[in-house]
Scaffold this motif. Sequence first.
Motif, PDB file in Angstrom:
ATOM      1  N   ASP A 172       0.833  -1.215   0.000  1.00 44.14           N
ATOM      2  CA  ASP A 172       0.000   0.000   0.000  1.00 44.14           C
ATOM      3  C   ASP A 172       0.869   1.268   0.000  1.00 44.14           C
ATOM      4  O   ASP A 172       0.606   2.222  -0.735  1.00 44.14           O
ATOM      5  CB  ASP A 172      -0.916   0.013   1.229  1.00 44.14           C
ATOM      6  CG  ASP A 172      -1.907  -1.139   1.232  1.00 44.14           C
ATOM      7  OD1 ASP A 172      -2.264  -1.602   0.126  1.00 44.14           O
ATOM      8  OD2 ASP A 172      -2.304  -1.568   2.330  1.00 44.14           O
ATOM      9  N   VAL A 173       1.900   1.258   0.820  1.00 42.13           N
ATOM     10  CA  VAL A 173       2.784   2.425   0.930  1.00 42.13           C
ATOM     11  C   VAL A 173       3.516   2.655  -0.384  1.00 42.13           C
ATOM     12  O   VAL A 173       3.630   3.789  -0.869  1.00 42.13           O
ATOM     13  CB  VAL A 173       3.790   2.244   2.087  1.00 42.13           C
ATOM     14  CG1 VAL A 173       4.770   3.410   2.122  1.00 42.13           C
ATOM     15  CG2 VAL A 173       3.053   2.112   3.419  1.00 42.13           C
ATOM     16  N   GLU A 174       4.010   1.569  -0.962  1.00 43.06           N
ATOM     17  CA  GLU A 174       4.736   1.685  -2.233  1.00 43.06           C
ATOM     18  C   GLU A 174       3.841   2.280  -3.319  1.00 43.06           C
ATOM     19  O   GLU A 174       4.289   3.118  -4.112  1.00 43.06           O
ATOM     20  CB  GLU A 174       5.248   0.306  -2.669  1.00 43.06           C
ATOM     21  CG  GLU A 174       6.393  -0.207  -1.823  1.00 43.06           C
ATOM     22  CD  GLU A 174       6.833  -1.603  -2.239  1.00 43.06           C
ATOM     23  OE1 GLU A 174       6.498  -2.018  -3.364  1.00 43.06           O
ATOM     24  OE2 GLU A 174       7.501  -2.279  -1.438  1.00 43.06           O
ATOM     25  N   LYS A 175       2.603   1.871  -3.356  1.00 39.28           N
ATOM     26  CA  LYS A 175       1.672   2.390  -4.365  1.00 39.28           C
ATOM     27  C   LYS A 175       1.491   3.900  -4.212  1.00 39.28           C
ATOM     28  O   LYS A 175       1.536   4.650  -5.201  1.00 39.28           O
ATOM     29  CB  LYS A 175       0.325   1.674  -4.248  1.00 39.28           C
ATOM     30  CG  LYS A 175      -0.691   2.125  -5.296  1.00 39.28           C
ATOM     31  CD  LYS A 175      -2.018   1.400  -5.124  1.00 39.28           C
ATOM     32  CE  LYS A 175      -3.036   1.908  -6.158  1.00 39.28           C
ATOM     33  NZ  LYS A 175      -4.361   1.262  -5.985  1.00 39.28           N
ATOM     34  N   VAL A 176       1.296   4.353  -2.977  1.00 39.09           N
ATOM     35  CA  VAL A 176       1.095   5.787  -2.726  1.00 39.09           C
ATOM     36  C   VAL A 176       2.345   6.573  -3.114  1.00 39.09           C
ATOM     37  O   VAL A 176       2.272   7.623  -3.774  1.00 39.09           O
ATOM     38  CB  VAL A 176       0.744   6.039  -1.251  1.00 39.09           C
ATOM     39  CG1 VAL A 176       0.733   7.530  -0.947  1.00 39.09           C
ATOM     40  CG2 VAL A 176      -0.612   5.415  -0.912  1.00 39.09           C
ATOM     41  N   ILE A 177       3.516   6.061  -2.738  1.00 42.82           N
ATOM     42  CA  ILE A 177       4.771   6.768  -3.037  1.00 42.82           C
ATOM     43  C   ILE A 177       5.010   6.822  -4.546  1.00 42.82           C
ATOM     44  O   ILE A 177       5.391   7.864  -5.095  1.00 42.82           O
ATOM     45  CB  ILE A 177       5.951   6.101  -2.315  1.00 42.82           C
ATOM     46  CG1 ILE A 177       5.815   6.321  -0.802  1.00 42.82           C
ATOM     47  CG2 ILE A 177       7.289   6.643  -2.823  1.00 42.82           C
ATOM     48  CD1 ILE A 177       6.840   5.580   0.026  1.00 42.82           C
ATOM     49  N   ASN A 178       4.785   5.701  -5.218  1.00 45.27           N
ATOM     50  CA  ASN A 178       4.965   5.677  -6.680  1.00 45.27           C
ATOM     51  C   ASN A 178       4.044   6.673  -7.372  1.00 45.27           C
ATOM     52  O   ASN A 178       4.443   7.363  -8.320  1.00 45.27           O
ATOM     53  CB  ASN A 178       4.706   4.268  -7.230  1.00 45.27           C
ATOM     54  CG  ASN A 178       5.848   3.313  -6.930  1.00 45.27           C
ATOM     55  OD1 ASN A 178       6.999   3.734  -6.841  1.00 45.27           O
ATOM     56  ND2 ASN A 178       5.538   2.041  -6.781  1.00 45.27           N
TER      57      ASN A 178
END
Length: 991
Positions: A172-178
């Motif tokens: 989830d965090v990776e998606k938001v950062i990307n």
Amino acid sequence: MRNKNLIIALTVIVTALCFFYISFTFVARGVEKDAVDAATTADGKVDIQKKQAYMDSIYNEPVYNFLGAKYTYKEVKSLELALGLDLQGGMHVVLEVSPVEILQAMAGSNAESADFKKAIELAKEKQRNSQGTFQQAFFDSYRSIAGANNLSKIFANATNKGKIDIRSTDKDVEKVINEEIDLSVERSFNILRNRIDKFGAIQPNIQRIRGTGRILVELPGVENPQRVRNLLQGTAKLEFMEVYQIYEIAEKTNRINDYLINLAEEKKTSSASDTSVAVTTTDNSSLLVTNSADKDAATVKADTSAAAKDTSKVSDFYRLIQAQGGLIYKTTDTSIINKILALDRVKSIIGNDLRFVWDRKANVVDGDVGYIELVPVKVGRDGKAALAGDVITNVGYGLSSDGKGYEVSMQMSPAGAKSWRKITKAASQEQNKRRIAIVLDNSVYSAPTVQVEIPNGSSSISGNFTLDESKDLANILKAGKLPAPVRIVEEVIVGPTLGQEAIMDGLVSMFAGIAIVILLLIMYYSKGGMVANIALVFNIIFTLGFLASLNSVLTLPGIAGIVLTIGMSVDANVLIMERIKEELANGKSLLTAIELGYDKAFSSIFDSNLTTILTGVILFFLGEGPVKGFATTLVLGVLCSFFTAVYITKLILLWMAKNKSDNAISFDTFISKNAFKNLNFDFISKRKIAYVFSSAILIIGLVLTIIQGGLNLGVDFKGGRSYIVEFKNPVVASDLRDGLNDYFEGNGTEVKTYGSDSKVKITTSYLVEDESADADKKVEAALVKGAENYAKNSEFKILSSSKVGATVADDIKNASWKAMLASLIGIFLYIFLRFKKWQLSLGGVVALFHDTLVVLAIFAILRVFNIDFEIDQVIVAALLTIIGFSINDTVVIFDRVREFDKESSKLDMASMLNASINSTLSRTIMTTVIVLVSVLILFIFGGETLRGFSFALLIGVVFGSYSTIFIAVPMLLDLRSKAEKEADDKILAGK
């Protein structure tokens, strides 16, 4: 002929449209010639400013009247066939939006954690040898330190509220950062586009490179690269900050001085980095201070503080400054002060409410000695300025109030005006009126003393700006603040002189190639050759017209593509002429022979053109820069040649033959009349000799490549910086390289003659890992010093320069190999689907691998004889072109194999393959000769830029025809099935 009227109408319409679009190029050149004439002075020199003023004056004025439609110069320029940077000079830049600052901003205060910092550093190391994104390298690094599902502990904060919470998984965090990084790149792209639109360059090109955080910018004709760098890399972070009075920070500066003195006494014999900054001594008898109100330079007495009187108690922090009215340093001492300010203990003394910021410009006095102010400014506990630049609503530029320079004026929003009034009122009412610093991208642009409050939200930035500087600063502020800093990871600068040389080289090679091809066709095919030449002329007109209509940019590799398509487009005409000659030899009437010739040649032409187009399309989508330009002209040229050869020539031949005798059109001359008649060479029996010969070349090339430490990769593929330098007098490349080695600190440096003995190409890996602007300046300065030391009595100038970061070089290299692999796979699949035999597909692809590797092997062999060609993007384009040419030849013979296979069951496979090769040998030789001549012209006249490209094609064309005859076709025999072998045995037994 069916659809004759449609073809005539289409030809007329397309020709008219092509001439229409091409006409804009001639009009634009005419206007530019008028501008040059108007700006030429009495001594024959061109005043650049007058030239630009002339073009600016007519920019929105009608300059072209076409059938009543009026076009302004601006519209004409937008519709002309634009020249690439290599043909007119200019600047090509690839920018990368830094993800580090975005990650730090999203992490908030957690960005100071040890794990976060360590993960950032690990990610930087991984990124140098990885093709993945930086953020992915960071995610992997952080997991290796903190374990899985811990990213939320860093990024679950107020900044990301509603997007990330403590329960968010790593995914989830990776998606938001990307998504945030992608949005930042998009915002940066839009801001940079707005800046460039206002820059004034004609026909700028800005593109976002999908799949990366990079942005491509091309600015033709610019002559001030540093101005462009400033324009592109300025983040436009504007702050209004109160300036401390010197006495207000005296306690902190004394503590810094005491710390450095104590440190030096404790470690007098140590070479630790903390003490290395406190050993320089300078004369303190007379120091410069800048008047805080008008910044005029003045010399005043030395500081009278206790520390200054006792020189044994003075560190460099005091020894180098005048702390009376301002902190002033020599420009040569700024690096020492920066090191002091970066020490952990010094940072803790400075605290959270003070920041030191350098002035933007140094004052120059005492000859060429420069002095610069270090401005102490106030910041809030949250690190914020008194007022941020986002309150600015309008920006302008013009002459300063004293008429001595230019300034940038700003108007604030109502809320900003209210805050500004409060700040300026407080500053003006102090006993010692306070200064307010206007800080842009961490540089002080001006710091005037506030005399009275400013009630209306108006302010200005002054600082002895030139017109261009004030204009660029205003444009940067108008466009807004970049969400993250950008850095230049690839840069190419081409001087106008080199561009003019490239134009002449390209035009000479193109016209010489056309002239010789026209002559060869007439000499070999008589009137049939004349008809083929008409198609050739239409092909060139159509190609240039389509390039212009599509707003394509014509580059030097693009001209090479046109030269090559001139040669390759003849292939279709040769196929048709040979087929017509075969039908005439079989006793057919002229009209019937023409119809049958076109019908039988169509499948071969279609297949061979489609495979070349397939190669070009792959090259276009996977290539960058010059490779993309080459691919565009190649694909357009092949499409145009298909239409002109298959339809226009047929229309002309049928018109010439109609109602006339069978001898009305000749396809032979005294040279070709009896050439290639009744051939019966046994090529297939020689295949094993060819296998041994090819293997020997490849093995020798492989061994030499290993001994030489690998392929000689260019800057494109290994990273580094490259310069083309022209000297007034001849230079010896090896001596110049030795002279540069010390200045480049022993890093890998190559110096090669570039076209003449007074022009060289210098390539170095010095500071290859450092992609900062400071590193660029340092490398160029080292180059200049080394060249000056070598050529003490010879003038020289840098004609062009290029820089490719190590990470970008890896990306380019991998994309190039992917392009080659993709083209080979695509060709294998197409041949399999078209001919329904995997043996043909495999044989064709093995031959293509052979052709590619032979070129690389011969390059390695030539290095033994000091003939050195770099492997770069342009060479990859040549290799892919060789693949396209070679598969052309292969497909034509495969098509004849299929034809013989259907028509005759009395031939064994070896005989059938020999018959197929012999029956198409005239076409193979004629096409090879014509393409060879075109490429040879390119090699001789195309200039140094295309020398390696054209030489690779020379090798590839020869070995492409060789591999078709001796490898691709014979492999069908060696790979035949058991049933086919038994059938051959029966046929041979029957003979």
